[in-house]
Motif scaffolding. Structure first.
Motif, mmCIF file in Angstrom:
data_model
loop_
_atom_site.group_PDB
_atom_site.id
_atom_site.type_symbol
_atom_site.label_atom_id
_atom_site.label_comp_id
_atom_site.label_asym_id
_atom_site.label_seq_id
_atom_site.Cartn_x
_atom_site.Cartn_y
_atom_site.Cartn_z
ATOM 1 N N VAL A 1 0.834 -1.201 0.000
ATOM 2 C CA VAL A 1 0.000 0.000 0.000
ATOM 3 C C VAL A 1 0.872 1.254 0.000
ATOM 4 O O VAL A 1 2.062 1.205 0.309
ATOM 5 C CB VAL A 1 -0.949 0.047 1.219
ATOM 6 N N ILE B 1 0.713 4.709 2.054
ATOM 7 C CA ILE B 1 0.019 5.238 3.232
ATOM 8 C C ILE B 1 0.730 6.472 3.786
ATOM 9 O O ILE B 1 1.898 6.721 3.481
ATOM 10 C CB ILE B 1 -0.103 4.168 4.353
ATOM 11 N N LEU C 1 0.828 -2.144 9.690
ATOM 12 C CA LEU C 1 1.506 -1.556 8.541
ATOM 13 C C LEU C 1 2.993 -1.408 8.818
ATOM 14 O O LEU C 1 3.385 -0.925 9.889
ATOM 15 C CB LEU C 1 0.878 -0.214 8.191
ATOM 16 N N ASN D 1 -3.384 -7.607 7.178
ATOM 17 C CA ASN D 1 -4.683 -7.629 7.847
ATOM 18 C C ASN D 1 -4.821 -8.967 8.552
ATOM 19 O O ASN D 1 -4.824 -10.012 7.902
ATOM 20 C CB ASN D 1 -5.822 -7.457 6.841
ATOM 21 N N GLU E 1 -5.063 -4.202 11.473
ATOM 22 C CA GLU E 1 -4.257 -3.931 10.287
ATOM 23 C C GLU E 1 -2.906 -3.438 10.777
ATOM 24 O O GLU E 1 -2.820 -2.414 11.458
ATOM 25 C CB GLU E 1 -4.915 -2.861 9.415
ATOM 26 N N GLN F 1 1.062 -4.019 4.219
ATOM 27 C CA GLN F 1 -0.073 -4.077 5.130
ATOM 28 C C GLN F 1 -0.428 -5.532 5.365
ATOM 29 O O GLN F 1 -0.557 -6.303 4.413
ATOM 30 C CB GLN F 1 -1.280 -3.327 4.564
ATOM 31 N N ALA G 1 4.279 0.781 2.045
ATOM 32 C CA ALA G 1 4.198 -0.044 3.251
ATOM 33 C C ALA G 1 3.626 -1.414 2.905
ATOM 34 O O ALA G 1 2.859 -1.558 1.955
ATOM 35 C CB ALA G 1 3.320 0.618 4.305
#
Length: 138
Positions: A75, A77, A104, A92, A102, A90, A88
């Motif tokens: 991602v 972010i 990161l 989940n 989540e 991520q 980053a």
């Protein structure tokens, strides 16, 4: 998380990117790494792969086949207290005990090496095993 995160770091170091993937913890405690495939294409969209993984994990959770799951994807972010967006990883994480988070891991790639910056976490969306309200009711 410690089982699924190393692959992302390795793929970033080798290729500068990676496709979303996941992992599950079965009821017996064994861990299985899970990939996703979008039909009719050799270049799937990351968003579609995350949706495929989420749908599969939701079905397994509904059938009470898994204890926990993780979906790992790349991602862009804005970390807390920063103004610029950064790359980053991520992760989940969802657990049948109605835990959803989540995590990161902002990163930099230099000379083929991946360096993590300060990781941070936020509450997840509870989309695999149920809602936060279900957790509070039990």
């Amino acid at each position: 998380m410690r089982e699924v995160l190393p692959l992302a770091k390795r793929m970033l170091a080798e290729n500068g990117e990676f496709y979303p993937y996941g992992g599950i913890t079965k009821l017996d405690g064994s861990i299985v790494h899970v990939g996703a495939r979008e039909e009719d294409t050799d270049h799937p969209t990351p968003t579609t792969l995350v949706k495929i993984l989420r749908k599969e994990f939701q079905a397994q959770a509904a059938n009470q086949e898994i204890e926990a799951c993780a979906i790992v994807f790349d991602v862009l972010i804005r970390p807390p207290n920063e103004t610029e967006k950064v790359d980053a990883i991520q992760v989940n994480l969802d657990h049948k005990g109605h835990y959803s988070v989540e995590v990161l891991f902002p990163y930099l790639i230099a000379d083929g090496a991946v360096t993590y910056r300060t990781p941070f976490a936020q509450e997840g969306d509870y989309s695999i095993f149920g809602t936060k309200e279900n957790a509070q009711a039990t």
